[in-house]
Write an enzyme that holds these catalytic residues in place. Structure first.
Site, PDB file in Angstrom:
ATOM      1  N   HIS A   1       0.689  -1.208  -0.016  1.00 32.94           N
ATOM      2  CA  HIS A   1       0.108  -0.081   0.030  1.00 32.94           C
ATOM      3  C   HIS A   1       0.795   1.270   0.044  1.00 32.94           C
ATOM      4  CE1 HIS A   1      -3.513  -2.651   1.215  1.00 32.94           C
ATOM      5  NE2 HIS A   1      -2.356  -3.300   1.867  1.00 32.94           N
TER       6      HIS A   1
ATOM      7  N   SER B   1      14.189  21.316 -16.173  1.00 32.91           N
ATOM      8  CA  SER B   1      13.140  22.075 -16.284  1.00 32.91           C
ATOM      9  C   SER B   1      13.575  23.227 -17.235  1.00 32.91           C
ATOM     10  CB  SER B   1      12.632  22.401 -15.093  1.00 32.91           C
ATOM     11  OG  SER B   1      11.772  23.827 -15.094  1.00 32.91           O
TER      12      SER B   1
ATOM     13  N   LYS C   1      16.129  21.684 -11.320  1.00 32.91           N
ATOM     14  CA  LYS C   1      15.210  20.349 -11.322  1.00 32.91           C
ATOM     15  C   LYS C   1      16.149  19.509 -11.834  1.00 32.91           C
ATOM     16  CE  LYS C   1      11.468  19.716 -10.611  1.00 32.91           C
ATOM     17  NZ  LYS C   1       9.960  19.087 -10.788  1.00 32.91           N
TER      18      LYS C   1
ATOM     19  N   GLU D   1       9.245   8.636 -16.988  1.00 30.19           N
ATOM     20  CA  GLU D   1       7.742   9.048 -17.032  1.00 30.19           C
ATOM     21  C   GLU D   1       7.349   8.611 -18.578  1.00 30.19           C
ATOM     22  OE1 GLU D   1       7.212  13.070 -14.468  1.00 30.19           O
ATOM     23  OE2 GLU D   1       8.834  13.013 -15.924  1.00 30.19           O
TER      24      GLU D   1
END
Ligand code: ARG
Length: 478
Positions: A148, A269, A275, A282
């Site tokens: 979980h 970024s 970043k 992704e």
């Protein structure tokens, strides 16, 4: 264009609408091989002369040297035939004796797909190997295990990586199973009802390196279930890969901080200079959606189609090629990404005891040493967990007395037992059953997987060389 005076010429929008030329780039080389095999067979059966056969073969060689997109026609089959006719004259028209575009296209797709699958399977095998080899380096690296997405029990990085490796090995096994149904020849089925010419289907089957026939000529031209099967297998594979990708994304956040992607597999970024984004992982996760979409599209196109060939089938194939590209690149990129990961072992080990993740082992130890039933021990430890602190032996004794009716220490539970139960590393060492995370057991699993990889490599090389040998012979025919 196989249109006579009856139908007249078409052009513009309608031609574009009918055309499969764009997707047919993927079967151009395969079509030339299918043509060659058919010609050899026709000649051997005495259905065309050696002379015409050689002339057409020479024309095919020339066409093979041109661009797949050149030549007129609504599909690659028309374009190649037009090229043959232009070079050989009307005698070139004998190439299409005893066949149809229906068996031709089905054969071309299977040939081209087979080659793609061999490459994909090679990449899948390499990916499994990467995961297993990485696991071998991390048998002792303690990490938190989750259920979980909550800290559950400590395990090792090897154990975690081997779980992904086994999923990837099943993905490969599914592809191998599908290969057996893909590598079959529909050629000679003609439009669907076979042909009155005395053709030899087994001959073209062997010439093209197929392992057997799609026997029933009606079935041979009608079915695209081999595409559906491959798309389903690709979808399952992508779902598995997306779970790994998701963990790379999650584990690379500053909240987790378990790993860092190599710069090659990350992006920055355009506005936030600090970043480092896990874009490759992704996109692996995102492309999974695209592959599943292709499967849905292909299933929907095939659903409810009457036998035999219907033009709708042309619409299925582009989904196959697109998904193969997405899936293959995902395997390759994740392979590189995983092999270049930097793990923060210290951080992983530190957080492996977080959230009282050793609670199960404490309960198990109470059962083993004091003989209390597991459910009672679960309640004792549950009470401790509610306080959020690791207990002292005195605290444990008090709670045990209240719930179980006796002190743990009365029944031989010592402070050393308590410390051992609370230590993530000894938790892991105790889990030495088959499939568990204890280093000796993951070591055994790694050895076994490495052997399976080696036999997988031999099997794959055998498949590839059978195919290549057949095609080399076929290409050499003059
Ligand atoms: N381009 C077609 C396809 O991909 C080839 C078969 C055409 N056959 C026909 N009867 N129109 O399915």
């Amino acid at each position: 264009m196989f249109r006579d005076q009856r139908l007249g010429e078409i052009s513009g929008d309608v031609l574009d609408f009918l055309s499969s030329r764009e997707a047919d780039r993927r079967i151009f080389a395969a079509d030339l091989l299918v043509d060659r095999s058919h010609l050899v067979m026709l000649k051997e059966q005495g259905l065309i002369s050696s002379e015409v056969c050689s002339q057409i073969m020479a024309a095919l060689d020339e066409i093979g040297a041109t661009d797949a997109a050149s030549g007129a026609g609504e599909d690659v089959h028309e374009a190649i035939e037009a090229g043959v006719l232009a070079r050989v004259g009307p005698e070139g028209g004998r190439m299409h004796t005893g066949r149809s575009r229906n068996d031709e296209v089905a054969t071309c797709i299977r040939l081209a797909l087979r080659a793609e699958m061999l490459d994909l399977m090679t990449e899948q095998l390499s990916f499994v190997q990467t995961l297993v080899r990485l696991a071998a380096e991390h048998k002792e690296t303690i990490i938190p295990g989750f259920t979980h997405t909550q800290h559950a029990q400590p395990t090792t990085l090897a154990h975690h990586l081997l779980a992904h490796a086994d999923a990837a090995a099943r993905d490969l096994a599914r592809m191998e199973d599908a290969y057996a149904r893909v590598n079959l020849s529909p050629l000679g089925a003609a439009a669907f009802a076979s042909t009155g010419f005395a053709i030899d289907r087994m001959r073209t089957c062997h010439l093209l390196g197929f392992d057997g026939l799609v026997e029933n000529s009606m079935d041979a031209v009608s079915t695209r279930d081999f595409i559906l099967e491959v798309l389903a297998d690709l979808s399952i594979m992508m779902v598995n890969l997306s779970r790994l990708a998701e963990e790379l994304i999650l584990w690379s956040t500053s909240e987790f901080g378990y790993l860092e992607l190599d710069n090659l597999y990350a992006s920055t970024s355009s506005i936030m200079p600090q970043k480092k984004n896990p874009d490759t992982a992704e996109l692996a996760r995102g492309k999974t959606g695209s592959v599943i979409g292709s499967l849905m599209a292909a299933l929907s196109i095939c659903k409810g189609l009457p036998l035999s060939y219907n033009r709708d089938l042309q619409e299925v194939t582009p989904h196959l090629w697109r998904s193969l590209d997405w899936a293959r690149s995902t395997v390759r990129i994740l392979d590189g990404c995983v092999s270049s990961l930097k793990f923060n072992q210290e951080r992983m080990e530190k957080s492996s005891g977080a959230g009282f993740s050793t609670a199960t082992e404490l309960a198990d130890s109470l059962v083993r040493i004091t003989g209390m039933p597991f459910r009672t021990a679960h309640r004792v430890v549950g009470r401790i967990a509610a306080s959020g602190e690791s207990p002292t032996l005195t605290e444990l004794d008090e709670i045990a007395l209240e719930i179980a009716g006796f002190r743990a220490s009365e029944r031989g539970f010592s402070d050393a037992d308590l410390q051992r139960a609370l230590d993530p590393r000894s938790n892991v060492a105790l889990r030495a059953n088959t499939g568990g995370p204890a280093p000796a057991e993951t070591g055994r699993m790694i050895e076994e997987r490495l052997e399976r990889i080696a036999t997988g490599e031999v099997r794959l090389a055998g498949r590839r060389s059978r195919v290549e040998r057949a095609l080399e012979e076929l290409r050499a025919v003059k």
